[in-house]
Design a protein around this motif. Structure first.
Motif, PDB file in Angstrom:
ATOM      1  N   VAL A  81      43.269 -16.634  20.659  1.00  0.00           N
ATOM      2  CA  VAL A  81      43.826 -17.485  21.715  1.00  0.00           C
ATOM      3  C   VAL A  81      44.542 -18.663  21.070  1.00  0.00           C
ATOM      4  O   VAL A  81      44.011 -19.274  20.146  1.00  0.00           O
ATOM      5  N   ALA A  87      42.543 -19.487  26.182  1.00  0.00           N
ATOM      6  CA  ALA A  87      41.094 -19.402  25.989  1.00  0.00           C
ATOM      7  C   ALA A  87      40.380 -19.103  27.303  1.00  0.00           C
ATOM      8  O   ALA A  87      39.424 -18.329  27.336  1.00  0.00           O
ATOM      9  N   THR A  88      40.843 -19.719  28.412  1.00  0.00           N
ATOM     10  CA  THR A  88      40.171 -19.435  29.697  1.00  0.00           C
ATOM     11  C   THR A  88      40.351 -17.958  30.059  1.00  0.00           C
ATOM     12  O   THR A  88      39.411 -17.315  30.538  1.00  0.00           O
ATOM     13  N   GLY A  90      40.774 -15.608  27.838  1.00  0.00           N
ATOM     14  CA  GLY A  90      39.966 -14.905  26.845  1.00  0.00           C
ATOM     15  C   GLY A  90      38.492 -14.904  27.215  1.00  0.00           C
ATOM     16  O   GLY A  90      37.827 -13.866  27.156  1.00  0.00           O
ATOM     17  N   PHE A  91      37.984 -16.060  27.619  1.00  0.00           N
ATOM     18  CA  PHE A  91      36.571 -16.137  28.027  1.00  0.00           C
ATOM     19  C   PHE A  91      36.303 -15.186  29.194  1.00  0.00           C
ATOM     20  O   PHE A  91      35.248 -14.538  29.248  1.00  0.00           O
ATOM     21  N   LEU A  98      35.911 -15.492  20.215  1.00  0.00           N
ATOM     22  CA  LEU A  98      37.291 -15.939  20.434  1.00  0.00           C
ATOM     23  C   LEU A  98      37.769 -16.611  19.149  1.00  0.00           C
ATOM     24  O   LEU A  98      37.077 -17.471  18.599  1.00  0.00           O
ATOM     25  N   TYR A 100      40.453 -19.031  17.937  1.00  0.00           N
ATOM     26  CA  TYR A 100      41.507 -20.014  18.184  1.00  0.00           C
ATOM     27  C   TYR A 100      42.340 -20.110  16.910  1.00  0.00           C
ATOM     28  O   TYR A 100      41.896 -19.693  15.837  1.00  0.00           O
ATOM     29  N   PHE A 124      41.076 -27.756  21.181  1.00  0.00           N
ATOM     30  CA  PHE A 124      39.914 -26.998  20.710  1.00  0.00           C
ATOM     31  C   PHE A 124      38.621 -27.606  21.261  1.00  0.00           C
ATOM     32  O   PHE A 124      37.709 -26.876  21.667  1.00  0.00           O
ATOM     33  N   ILE A 127      38.115 -26.416  24.671  1.00  0.00           N
ATOM     34  CA  ILE A 127      37.678 -25.007  24.695  1.00  0.00           C
ATOM     35  C   ILE A 127      36.168 -24.909  24.458  1.00  0.00           C
ATOM     36  O   ILE A 127      35.458 -24.176  25.157  1.00  0.00           O
ATOM     37  N   ARG A 131      33.283 -23.587  27.172  1.00  0.00           N
ATOM     38  CA  ARG A 131      32.254 -22.567  26.916  1.00  0.00           C
ATOM     39  C   ARG A 131      30.856 -23.126  27.142  1.00  0.00           C
ATOM     40  O   ARG A 131      30.025 -22.505  27.802  1.00  0.00           O
ATOM     41  N   VAL A 142      32.894 -19.046  19.049  1.00  0.00           N
ATOM     42  CA  VAL A 142      34.264 -19.573  19.004  1.00  0.00           C
ATOM     43  C   VAL A 142      34.599 -19.953  17.556  1.00  0.00           C
ATOM     44  O   VAL A 142      34.002 -20.868  16.989  1.00  0.00           O
ATOM     45  N   SER A 144      37.828 -20.596  14.572  1.00  0.00           N
ATOM     46  CA  SER A 144      39.216 -21.076  14.535  1.00  0.00           C
ATOM     47  C   SER A 144      39.906 -20.675  13.245  1.00  0.00           C
ATOM     48  O   SER A 144      39.335 -20.799  12.163  1.00  0.00           O
TER      49      SER A 144
END
Ligand code: ZN
Length: 315
Positions: A81, A87-88, A90-91, A98, A100, A124, A127, A131, A142, A144
């Protein structure tokens, strides 16, 4: 890391590879590839990215691919993402992980995700908060990416201090894992060993760190051995070296998964991956290509006489 494994390899071709070739794989073609590679023993596969389909039509089916890949026993399913909105989405698809991504280079980050590095760090944090606020999402790891850690096509050399600052910034905001990336294939082994050595000294050796190399200038596997010497035990790669980088014109793909597994297994490092079955997965992937090149020396030459993979040696 799975028990009985010395080094973990992550397949990123369904995301990093497919996003940079013209052919659009069908959902079924992606899943056939993913299933075959999981069956070969690859523990984690990045199956797509949550970006606007207008930008990357290859990734329009990411939610469906995540959902169906999650049905594969034992496979860790990840997806990339680039921002909070992605990300939303993806979640909502609920991968195990995920990924990032932000670039250490300001110029590359502006070009890639159209915001400053500080804005990407702030995104980030949102995000992670998103979560953590939802009990149903808390099992999602998550991670990165730390892109352009070894150099940038726009601004050239990237100071190691900047990489450390971004890595610490991501961890301070709650990153579960860092994927330090040579996005455009600028790194050399001496630089790689020095950077990862400094990284572990800065953030501690208990943080999960993945190395992500591109073979743009032929130094991909040499960089892997340098990262191994510094203590890295997780590597991204793509089957047949598929792909390149959409933000680095002319770049070739990730390091070749099949060659990476061969190298590690021949060095006595168990990956848990069966090379014969990996080559079968490569053939399945190649049937969906439309003239895009694949790479790899092991697939051409086969095993040396008497070769016994480390994973095949009884303990
Ligand atoms: Zn990459």
């Amino acid at each position: 890391m799975r028990p009985g494994i010395d080094v973990e390899v992550h397949e990123v071709g369904p995301r990093d590879g497919l996003q940079s070739i013209p052919t659009v794989f069908t959902t079924e073609a992606k899943l056939a590839w993913i299933r075959a590679e999981a069956a070969a023993g690859v523990a984690e596969i990045e199956v797509g990215s949550f970006v606007p389909p207008k930008l990357l039509p290859q990734m329009a089916d990411a939610a469906e691919v995540v959902a169906r890949a999650r049905e594969i026993e034992g496979l860790t399913v990840s997806a990339l993402v680039p921002n909070f909105k992605g990300a939303t989405n993806g979640f909502a698809a609920h991968p195990h992980k995920l990924n990032y991504v932000l670039s250490v280079s300001e110029a590359h980050n502006q070009s890639n995700v159209r915001r400053s590095v500080q804005e990407s760090l702030d995104d980030f944090a949102r995000i992670i908060d998103y979560r953590n606020a939802d009990p149903q999402l808390r099992d999602i790891v998550v991670a990165s990416g730390v892109a352009t850690s070894f150099g940038c096509t726009i601004s050239g050399p990237v100071p190691v201090a900047d990489v450390m600052r971004v890595a610490e910034g991501l961890l301070a905001r709650g990153a579960d894992e860092l994927a330090v990336a040579d996005t455009v294939g600028y790194g050399n082994p001496r630089q790689v060993k020095a950077l990862f050595t400094e990284l572990f000294a800065t953030i501690g050796s208990d943080v999960s760190v993945v190395a992500h190399f591109h073979d743009t200038r032929g130094l991909g596997l040499a960089n892997v051995t340098a990262a191994l010497e510094a203590g890295v035990r997780k590597f991204d790669a793509s089957l047949g070296g598929l792909g390149g980088c959409p933000y680095a014109p002319g770049a070739t793909g990730n390091i070749v998964m099949d060659d990476l597994v061969f190298m590690l297994e021949s060095m006595g490092l168990r990956t848990g991956v069966d090379l014969d079955r990996l080559l079968e997965a490569r053939e399945i992937m190649e049937t969906s290509l439309r003239g895009e090149p694949t790479h790899g020396a092991y697939a051409k030459a086969g095993p040396p006489k008497g070769f016994v993979p480390a994973s095949a040696v009884a303990e």
